[in-house]
Design a protein around this motif. Sequence first.
Motif, PDB file in Angstrom:
ATOM      1  N   VAL A  21       4.600   1.712   4.971  1.00 37.43           N
ATOM      2  CA  VAL A  21       4.499   0.355   5.486  1.00 37.43           C
ATOM      3  C   VAL A  21       3.772   0.350   6.831  1.00 37.43           C
ATOM      4  O   VAL A  21       2.870  -0.461   7.073  1.00 37.43           O
ATOM      5  CB  VAL A  21       5.898  -0.277   5.630  1.00 37.43           C
ATOM      6  CG1 VAL A  21       5.798  -1.683   6.214  1.00 37.43           C
ATOM      7  CG2 VAL A  21       6.606  -0.301   4.281  1.00 37.43           C
ATOM      8  N   ALA A  22       4.151   1.281   7.713  1.00 34.44           N
ATOM      9  CA  ALA A  22       3.522   1.340   9.037  1.00 34.44           C
ATOM     10  C   ALA A  22       2.031   1.663   8.924  1.00 34.44           C
ATOM     11  O   ALA A  22       1.192   1.060   9.596  1.00 34.44           O
ATOM     12  CB  ALA A  22       4.228   2.391   9.892  1.00 34.44           C
ATOM     13  N   PHE A  23       1.707   2.608   8.042  1.00 34.30           N
ATOM     14  CA  PHE A  23       0.310   3.007   7.883  1.00 34.30           C
ATOM     15  C   PHE A  23      -0.522   1.875   7.292  1.00 34.30           C
ATOM     16  O   PHE A  23      -1.700   1.706   7.635  1.00 34.30           O
ATOM     17  CB  PHE A  23       0.242   4.247   6.984  1.00 34.30           C
ATOM     18  CG  PHE A  23      -1.081   4.933   7.009  1.00 34.30           C
ATOM     19  CD1 PHE A  23      -1.479   5.687   8.110  1.00 34.30           C
ATOM     20  CD2 PHE A  23      -1.949   4.831   5.936  1.00 34.30           C
ATOM     21  CE1 PHE A  23      -2.696   6.316   8.134  1.00 34.30           C
ATOM     22  CE2 PHE A  23      -3.169   5.468   5.950  1.00 34.30           C
ATOM     23  CZ  PHE A  23      -3.550   6.210   7.059  1.00 34.30           C
ATOM     24  N   SER A  24       0.078   1.080   6.415  1.00 35.76           N
ATOM     25  CA  SER A  24      -0.649   0.005   5.752  1.00 35.76           C
ATOM     26  C   SER A  24      -1.003  -1.127   6.706  1.00 35.76           C
ATOM     27  O   SER A  24      -1.916  -1.910   6.428  1.00 35.76           O
ATOM     28  CB  SER A  24       0.172  -0.559   4.588  1.00 35.76           C
ATOM     29  OG  SER A  24       0.401   0.444   3.617  1.00 35.76           O
ATOM     30  N   VAL A  25      -0.284  -1.239   7.811  1.00 39.05           N
ATOM     31  CA  VAL A  25      -0.594  -2.281   8.787  1.00 39.05           C
ATOM     32  C   VAL A  25      -2.025  -2.145   9.278  1.00 39.05           C
ATOM     33  O   VAL A  25      -2.742  -3.134   9.475  1.00 39.05           O
ATOM     34  CB  VAL A  25       0.397  -2.230   9.966  1.00 39.05           C
ATOM     35  CG1 VAL A  25      -0.046  -3.146  11.100  1.00 39.05           C
ATOM     36  CG2 VAL A  25       1.790  -2.614   9.491  1.00 39.05           C
ATOM     37  N   PHE A  26      -2.465  -0.900   9.461  1.00 41.42           N
ATOM     38  CA  PHE A  26      -3.824  -0.677   9.945  1.00 41.42           C
ATOM     39  C   PHE A  26      -4.865  -1.161   8.928  1.00 41.42           C
ATOM     40  O   PHE A  26      -5.959  -1.575   9.299  1.00 41.42           O
ATOM     41  CB  PHE A  26      -4.038   0.802  10.243  1.00 41.42           C
ATOM     42  CG  PHE A  26      -3.135   1.324  11.323  1.00 41.42           C
ATOM     43  CD1 PHE A  26      -3.360   1.000  12.653  1.00 41.42           C
ATOM     44  CD2 PHE A  26      -2.053   2.124  11.015  1.00 41.42           C
ATOM     45  CE1 PHE A  26      -2.520   1.469  13.650  1.00 41.42           C
ATOM     46  CE2 PHE A  26      -1.216   2.600  12.001  1.00 41.42           C
ATOM     47  CZ  PHE A  26      -1.452   2.278  13.331  1.00 41.42           C
ATOM     48  N   PHE A  27      -4.510  -1.125   7.645  1.00 40.59           N
ATOM     49  CA  PHE A  27      -5.458  -1.499   6.602  1.00 40.59           C
ATOM     50  C   PHE A  27      -5.564  -3.013   6.419  1.00 40.59           C
ATOM     51  O   PHE A  27      -6.403  -3.478   5.661  1.00 40.59           O
ATOM     52  CB  PHE A  27      -5.063  -0.849   5.277  1.00 40.59           C
ATOM     53  CG  PHE A  27      -5.399   0.605   5.202  1.00 40.59           C
ATOM     54  CD1 PHE A  27      -6.532   1.037   4.540  1.00 40.59           C
ATOM     55  CD2 PHE A  27      -4.592   1.552   5.818  1.00 40.59           C
ATOM     56  CE1 PHE A  27      -6.847   2.386   4.483  1.00 40.59           C
ATOM     57  CE2 PHE A  27      -4.901   2.891   5.769  1.00 40.59           C
ATOM     58  CZ  PHE A  27      -6.029   3.314   5.102  1.00 40.59           C
ATOM     59  N   LEU A  28      -4.742  -3.757   7.122  1.00 39.01           N
ATOM     60  CA  LEU A  28      -4.842  -5.209   7.027  1.00 39.01           C
ATOM     61  C   LEU A  28      -6.196  -5.703   7.501  1.00 39.01           C
ATOM     62  O   LEU A  28      -6.681  -6.753   7.067  1.00 39.01           O
ATOM     63  CB  LEU A  28      -3.731  -5.867   7.860  1.00 39.01           C
ATOM     64  CG  LEU A  28      -2.291  -5.662   7.389  1.00 39.01           C
ATOM     65  CD1 LEU A  28      -1.318  -6.277   8.392  1.00 39.01           C
ATOM     66  CD2 LEU A  28      -2.074  -6.257   6.005  1.00 39.01           C
ATOM     67  N   PHE A  29      -6.825  -4.954   8.415  1.00 43.56           N
ATOM     68  CA  PHE A  29      -8.072  -5.404   9.027  1.00 43.56           C
ATOM     69  C   PHE A  29      -9.278  -4.602   8.553  1.00 43.56           C
ATOM     70  O   PHE A  29     -10.393  -4.827   9.007  1.00 43.56           O
ATOM     71  CB  PHE A  29      -7.958  -5.304  10.555  1.00 43.56           C
ATOM     72  CG  PHE A  29      -6.748  -6.009  11.108  1.00 43.56           C
ATOM     73  CD1 PHE A  29      -6.788  -7.374  11.336  1.00 43.56           C
ATOM     74  CD2 PHE A  29      -5.580  -5.329  11.375  1.00 43.56           C
ATOM     75  CE1 PHE A  29      -5.683  -8.034  11.831  1.00 43.56           C
ATOM     76  CE2 PHE A  29      -4.469  -5.975  11.882  1.00 43.56           C
ATOM     77  CZ  PHE A  29      -4.518  -7.333  12.109  1.00 43.56           C
ATOM     78  N   PHE A  30      -9.065  -3.656   7.653  1.00 39.04           N
ATOM     79  CA  PHE A  30     -10.175  -2.862   7.137  1.00 39.04           C
ATOM     80  C   PHE A  30     -10.963  -3.673   6.100  1.00 39.04           C
ATOM     81  O   PHE A  30     -10.425  -4.587   5.470  1.00 39.04           O
ATOM     82  CB  PHE A  30      -9.646  -1.582   6.496  1.00 39.04           C
ATOM     83  CG  PHE A  30      -9.350  -0.493   7.490  1.00 39.04           C
ATOM     84  CD1 PHE A  30      -9.568  -0.657   8.839  1.00 39.04           C
ATOM     85  CD2 PHE A  30      -8.839   0.724   7.051  1.00 39.04           C
ATOM     86  CE1 PHE A  30      -9.287   0.345   9.742  1.00 39.04           C
ATOM     87  CE2 PHE A  30      -8.561   1.742   7.942  1.00 39.04           C
ATOM     88  CZ  PHE A  30      -8.783   1.550   9.301  1.00 39.04           C
ATOM     89  N   PRO A  31     -12.240  -3.336   5.884  1.00 42.65           N
ATOM     90  CA  PRO A  31     -13.018  -4.033   4.846  1.00 42.65           C
ATOM     91  C   PRO A  31     -12.337  -3.932   3.489  1.00 42.65           C
ATOM     92  O   PRO A  31     -11.764  -2.895   3.135  1.00 42.65           O
ATOM     93  CB  PRO A  31     -14.355  -3.284   4.852  1.00 42.65           C
ATOM     94  CG  PRO A  31     -14.454  -2.666   6.209  1.00 42.65           C
ATOM     95  CD  PRO A  31     -13.046  -2.345   6.609  1.00 42.65           C
ATOM     96  N   ALA A  32     -12.403  -5.012   2.741  1.00 41.43           N
ATOM     97  CA  ALA A  32     -11.747  -5.048   1.426  1.00 41.43           C
ATOM     98  C   ALA A  32     -12.273  -3.951   0.516  1.00 41.43           C
ATOM     99  O   ALA A  32     -11.523  -3.390  -0.293  1.00 41.43           O
ATOM    100  CB  ALA A  32     -11.958  -6.422   0.783  1.00 41.43           C
ATOM    101  N   GLY A  33     -13.564  -3.618   0.639  1.00 42.59           N
ATOM    102  CA  GLY A  33     -14.133  -2.561  -0.187  1.00 42.59           C
ATOM    103  C   GLY A  33     -13.486  -1.220   0.068  1.00 42.59           C
ATOM    104  O   GLY A  33     -13.263  -0.434  -0.863  1.00 42.59           O
TER     105      GLY A  33
END
Length: 559
Positions: free
Chosen positions: A509-521
């Motif tokens: 869950v914590a690691f996925s927070v960073f991916f909220l703002f990464f490009p969808a691709g």
Amino acid sequence: MDSKRLILFIALSFAIIFFWNKWLETRYPPPPKPAAASAKVTPAGADVPAAAAPGAASAPPDSNRLQSGERVRVRTDLLDVQIDTMGGDLRQVALLKHGMAGDPRKPFLLLTDQGNRTYVAQTGLLGAGLPNHRARFQAGGRDFQLAPGQDALSVRLTTAGPDGVQIAKIYTFRRGQYLVDVKYEIANGSTKPLTASAYYRLLRDGHTENPGFFGAHTFTGPAVYTEAGKFQKADFSALDKGEAEHVKAARNGWVAMIQHYFASAWIASPKGQPAVCGPRDCRYEMKRLSDGLYSVGMIVDLPSIAAGGKFETSVPLYVGPQETRLLDEVAPGFDLIKDYGIFTVFSKPLFWVLDQIHKVVGNWGWAIILLTLLIKAAFYPLASASYRSMARMRKLAPRMEQLKERYGDDKMKFQQAVMEMYKTEKVNPLGGCLPMLVQIPIFIALYWALIAAVELRQAPWMFWIHDLSVKDPYYVLPVLMAISMYVQTLLSPPPPDPMQAKMMKIMPVAFSVFFLFFPAGLVLYYVVNNVLSILQQWWITRQIDREGDAPSSARKKPA
């Protein structure tokens, strides 16, 4: 012990990302306000050259603002252009096939002199009385459009020089091309030879955009390429300090203004054509001007034009996107303007493979999924060995608990017993970390490949994903990634320490927070990669379970 190493590895990864972001903020700081007293500045209208050609006079300094005459509008299948009769400058270029970031329906403005923005392409002649970018030209019309079936469109601007010298500046636009041919025709109607130089420059303010998250600071600024000096670029901040200001000479190359996804460039040595510099070297220069403006340009010394003679010279101007297939056809080394960061050696081949897949499937989202399958297949043997190690360690978990109860607080004997058990069962305690270690360089390389790829800009995949280059608007993909990471933790060997077990469940869950703002691709790649990893790990675990209820040594009484 293996869980502690895994947690340490994850913590170290976060630390690397954090300090990498800090380093990039230092490396690519926002441009300072253009009032530095110590900065070496030149008036914005001053001539490009530091020294003119023999017999040619430098044009007088200008005011700090662009002067305007009448506008000539040109429309092709790719470009909507405005040329100002004052100097014959290219003052505005809109790219019809690329939309604005906030409104894809509006054409993207690359060059403009509207509002508080200044980004124009200028040319001029150096010599006594010859027209520079302050001379007023005459145009044969105010509106030009490339007609259906027409392959090329030329716009002719004329002005008079001293002693009967006549000058024409001709812009030629071609269908399907972002290259604009800019030609000077000089007719020497005087009674003596004419010596002159031509200069070509890009004038720009210091406005920068750094899209993305965690280190996606793409380069914005001037660049120069020659065969001798290779590719060199300068931050606006370096030009402010006078650290990158220079004049170089070469018989080939190009000068450019680069930004995320797009670029403009004057090309002295077009691919497959002779260099325009001729027997003399072109001179390349980038510098800071006043009012926060920056210039990158080149000077071409023209041969002496005899009395009554004529001379023509052409220099192409590229104004368009950083599409790899287009850049490769412009000039040697021109593909270097596409900023992959320091991971070019990995990112460029990855994007090449992605591009080849896209040629077949026609959709960048599905191309990313197929690329993920190829990467997964390439590392299948390594991942299988790692997952087998993890599956065996999972089966050893009950024996680990027994050893922990047996040796109590004697950590030394406990560790020795654990290592002996690993040795007997031929299990590598670090094997489970190997898939993550392999994915890190691929992940970072693909991240930069997708960040730099204008091909993915505003490219849809399916359903709610209308732009693979920006974050998922509804955060569906990051949530799916968090779920997939959590499932992976359930398939991994449980840590013996309850606190470590809780941390392992929280980490996805914590690691996925960073991916909220990464490009969808990029998140799409990671979701598909995780799903494939889950299937592979589940299948291998099932095979290990079928080998027996316990390892062979488990049936022996512990010593």
